[in-house]
Motif scaffolding. Structure first.
Motif: not given
Lengths: 160, 606
Positions: B405-406, B413-418, B467-477
């Motif tokens: 991630g950035i 490692p994760r599937h970071f949304t950004q 959250l009504g929001s995109y999240t930090r990574s896939a399937d996270s809150e």
């Protein structure tokens, strides 16, 4: 020994040297690109610079072949192995003095140790043995120059 | 910029001045940090990323410094000489006042030293007893330094490095206990000068006083000329000009590379382990960097930076390293130095292990940079075009991988949304460039299909209805302020419910007053950190792009007010104390400021 042999060797040697460096680029071994470095002294258009650089590089290659020829005449010997030794010396000279030290001083777009703000160089300086262009650059460059010298020495010898 | 009201320099804690008390001076090759109390506590020679000769900011006991201040109790006020990177400090005592002018001077046509730090002391009123002390400690205080007289000039040397201390009307230099010291009386109308002249792998050049004085004056004039050429306007013009000058300090004049910051290991948490070497060029910053150069009409810097970026990334093509050295090298091995660290913040690192991470967002940043470059009238040659197309092909192959991630976390490692959003940006910009005929478009169909697949991944797995929001990574809150880059780089439409919700969630969950923290959740490191200035400016820009211009402008005013006394930003700010944290000056903070100011100027109120 014949000057025509030297010129033919210079042409073939430059062809091989240029191809070797280009292959080094494609294999991600080095960012060294002599035609590009030479051409950008005359144009900041990258495409045009490469075209100019190739022509210049061949002229410079022929010039070096004539210098080799003069030395062959002076020592009254020539041959593949002597040419290869000259090529090695030529490569070392290029990496330590010619391209590393002298080229930045005359190249209008290359950084030097004294380049400071507000100027900003378009081309990074090569550094000792051109190491700024990749850690394997000295090996690629030396091998290419040895090949150049070998061909010049061989052609001069064959034409003798 | 006028001099702020005189104040007592903040007390040092265990010998350390606050990070926010530093001003930066530089010459396009290296940067020195000058504390409000007049001490130069950081200087690397001969290059920004070389070993330091002064690193008192990282080790107050052993690091070395160049102190210059009145002997008696005093107040201090300072500013940059307007439109320059020349620092002007006025010390006032009961007996009088002096003005100290500091600069890393720029070479003139004459024969001068490789690097030159000049400090001019002018008596303004009355009489002020001044002391100075140069404590050179080469090689991050790790190399034995010898002090000796050479032809009447004190010289410090270690291996291939040497530093001459040229003092004029500043008292007779005294060589004692690893330092060169002097004392003098600065009376009204008098002028003294102490200059450090550096050599590296060559003989020292000892200039005359006239040459030093002339170069110092010429340096001021040269900076003004450069600043005059900037295209800059609007309500935050002063902050933008200072940002441009701070960025120019980070431009490595010999290559065109732009360092992320001028220092290493200034802590993101006092006493913590989040101490990194930022004297490298991050691909992550490239789009903001080029955009700022274009906004300021800095054509030579923009061209040199793009050329350098494409040359540096050639060795690793088609893969990108996270960062490259200023000389274009790809290796940046990380190691710890045996230094105390700023207020005990250890380890002090040089090199950066993030260089070897997989950070998918870099591809989006680089293709956005190329897109900006190509769509603003610059030419992309065939080789570069071919490489950009291959990079897009690579993104198609690797976007499904998890990455660091950035924020280059050191956890798994994760599937970071950004990261996924930036992969989409990479393919979108590649499609656009191909559509314009600027890069080969044989695989454009595949780029479109993969971009669609990325979008589906993001919209199905990286959005939290709760959250009504995109999240930090896939399937996270968890939340991440870097999601705002999705708006800034046109992944998403800010008018949609999802993006409006994301902006609100970032502000609600990560905001602290005008400041924004980077993310929630773990990152593989102990401790915490301050609020991230770039993220705070990104929020401003997202608000502006969403038409909330008044709100954005108010927030911008608050953030601009958080700069230090000379207008500089480090990486972070402790929201509780207002103290600056992290490396300084931080390019990304200033780049984000510029981008936000431009966005507000161009925004349409909703």
């Amino acid at each position: 020994m014949s000057v025509w042999g030297a010129l033919a060797g210079g042409f073939a040697g430059t062809l091989v040297l240029t191809t070797a460096l280009r292959a080094g680029n494609e294999l991600n071994l080095t960012r060294m690109d002599l035609p590009f470095l030479l051409g950008t002294a005359f144009s900041d258009d990258r495409t045009r610079a490469k075209a100019i650089g190739y022509v210049l590089h061949f002229l410079v290659g022929m010039g070096f072949a004539l210098v080799y020829y003069a030395i062959f005449l002076a020592v009254d010997r020539s041959g593949w192995w002597l040419g290869a030794a000259f090529g090695l010396a030529h490569g070392l000279f290029s990496g330590t003095a010619l391209v590393n030290t002298l080229l930045p001083l005359i190249h209008p777009r290359m950084g030097t140790p004294s380049t400071t703000a507000p100027s900003v160089a378009l081309l990074e300086p090569p550094g000792f043995m051109m190491l700024n262009y990749g850690v394997q650059t000295p090996l690629v460059s030396l091998a290419a120059h040895v090949a150049f010298g070998t061909l010049v020495g061989g052609f001069v010898s064959l034409a003798g | 910029m006028t001099l702020r009201d005189p104040q007592a320099a903040p007390a040092r804690v265990d010998g350390y001045a606050p990070i926010g008390s530093y001003a930066a001076i530089g010459d396009g090759r290296t940067v020195a940090l000058v504390a409000l109390d007049g001490s130069v506590d950081w200087l690397a020679l001969p290059e920004l990323d070389s070993a330091s000769v002064f690193c008192g900011v990282l080790d107050a006991r052993r690091g070395g410094r160049f102190a210059l201040a009145p002997d008696d109790p005093h107040t201090v006020a300072r500013r940059y000489v307007p439109d320059t990177n020349v620092l002007e400090t006025v010390f006032s005592t009961q007996g009088g006042s002096v003005r100290v002018t500091d600069a890393l001077t720029l070479p003139d046509e004459g024969f001068g030293p490789l690097r030159e730090l000049s400090r001019r002391v002018e008596g303004l009123t009355g009489s002020v007893a001044m002391s100075w002390s140069v404590e050179p400690r080469f090689g991050y205080a790790g190399r034995a330094t010898t002090l000796a007289w050479r032809g009447g000039t004190p010289v410090a040397a270690a291996g291939g490095d040497a530093l001459a201390v040229c003092a004029f009307d500043a008292g007779r230099p005294d060589l004692t206990a690893g330092a060169i010291r002097g004392r003098f009386e600065a009376r009204a109308g008098t002028r003294a000068l102490v200059a450090l002249c550096a050599a590296h792998q060559e003989p020292l050049v000892i200039p005359t006083r006239d040459e030093l004085e002339a170069r110092l004056d010429a340096t001021t004039a040269t900076w003004r000329t450069w600043t005059d050429s900037l295209h800059c306007s609007g309500p935050w013009r002063d902050a933008m000009v200072r940002s441009a000058l701070a960025l120019k300090l980070l431009v490595h004049a010999a290559t065109g590379a732009v360092a992320a910051a001028a220092t290493t290991s200034l802590p993101e948490e006092l006493g913590g382990e989040r101490n990194w070497d930022y004297r490298f060029c991050w691909v992550r910053d490239s789009a903001f960097t080029l955009n700022a150069f274009l906004q300021f009409a800095c054509g030579p810097e923009a061209q040199a930076y793009f050329w350098w970026l494409m040359q540096a990334s050639q060795l690793t093509h088609p893969r990108l390293r996270v960062l490259y050295r200023l000389d274009g090298g790809a290796r940046a091995p990380e190691r710890a130095l045996p230094l105390d660290g700023h207020r005990g913040s250890r380890p002090v690192r040089i090199g950066n292990a993030a260089a070897g991470q997989l950070q998918l967002d870099t591809y989006g940043e680089l293709l956005q940079t190329a897109w900006l470059y190509a769509t603003t009238g610059h030419r992309i040659d065939r080789d570069v075009a071919r490489r950009l197309a291959r990079m897009a092909d690579l993104v198609c192959r690797i976007w499904r991988q998890p990455d660091a991630g950035i924020w280059e976390v050191r956890s798994a490692p994760r599937h970071f949304t950004q990261s996924k959003m930036m992969c989409w940006v990479a393919l979108d910009r590649a499609r656009d460039l191909a559509g314009r005929g600027l890069i080969p478009g044989r695989h454009a169909g595949r780029w479109s299909a993969e971009a669609q697949a990325i979008q589906e991944f993001i919209e199905t797995r990286c959005y939290s209805p709760r959250l009504g929001s995109y999240t930090r990574s896939a399937d996270s809150e968890e939340l991440d302020a870097s999601l705002l880059l999705g708006v800034l780089l046109s992944y998403g439409d800010v008018a949609t419910e999802r993006w409006a919700g994301t902006i609100e969630a970032v502000r609600r969950e990560l905001g602290d007053g005008p400041l924004v923290r980077r993310y929630s959740g773990e990152d593989g490191l102990a401790g915490s950190e301050g609020a991230f200035l770039a993220c705070s400016f990104w929020l401003v820009e997202a608000l502006a792009r969403g038409g909330r211009v008044r709100e954005a402008a108010d927030l911008m005013d608050e953030l601009v007010g958080l700069a230090n006394d000379v207008g500089l930003y480090a990486e972070e700010i402790d929201a509780a104390t207002g103290a600056q944290l992290g490396n300084l000056p931080q390019g990304l903070s200033h780049l984000a400021l510029v981008s936000a100011a431009v966005a507000i100027e161009g925004a349409t109120p909703r």
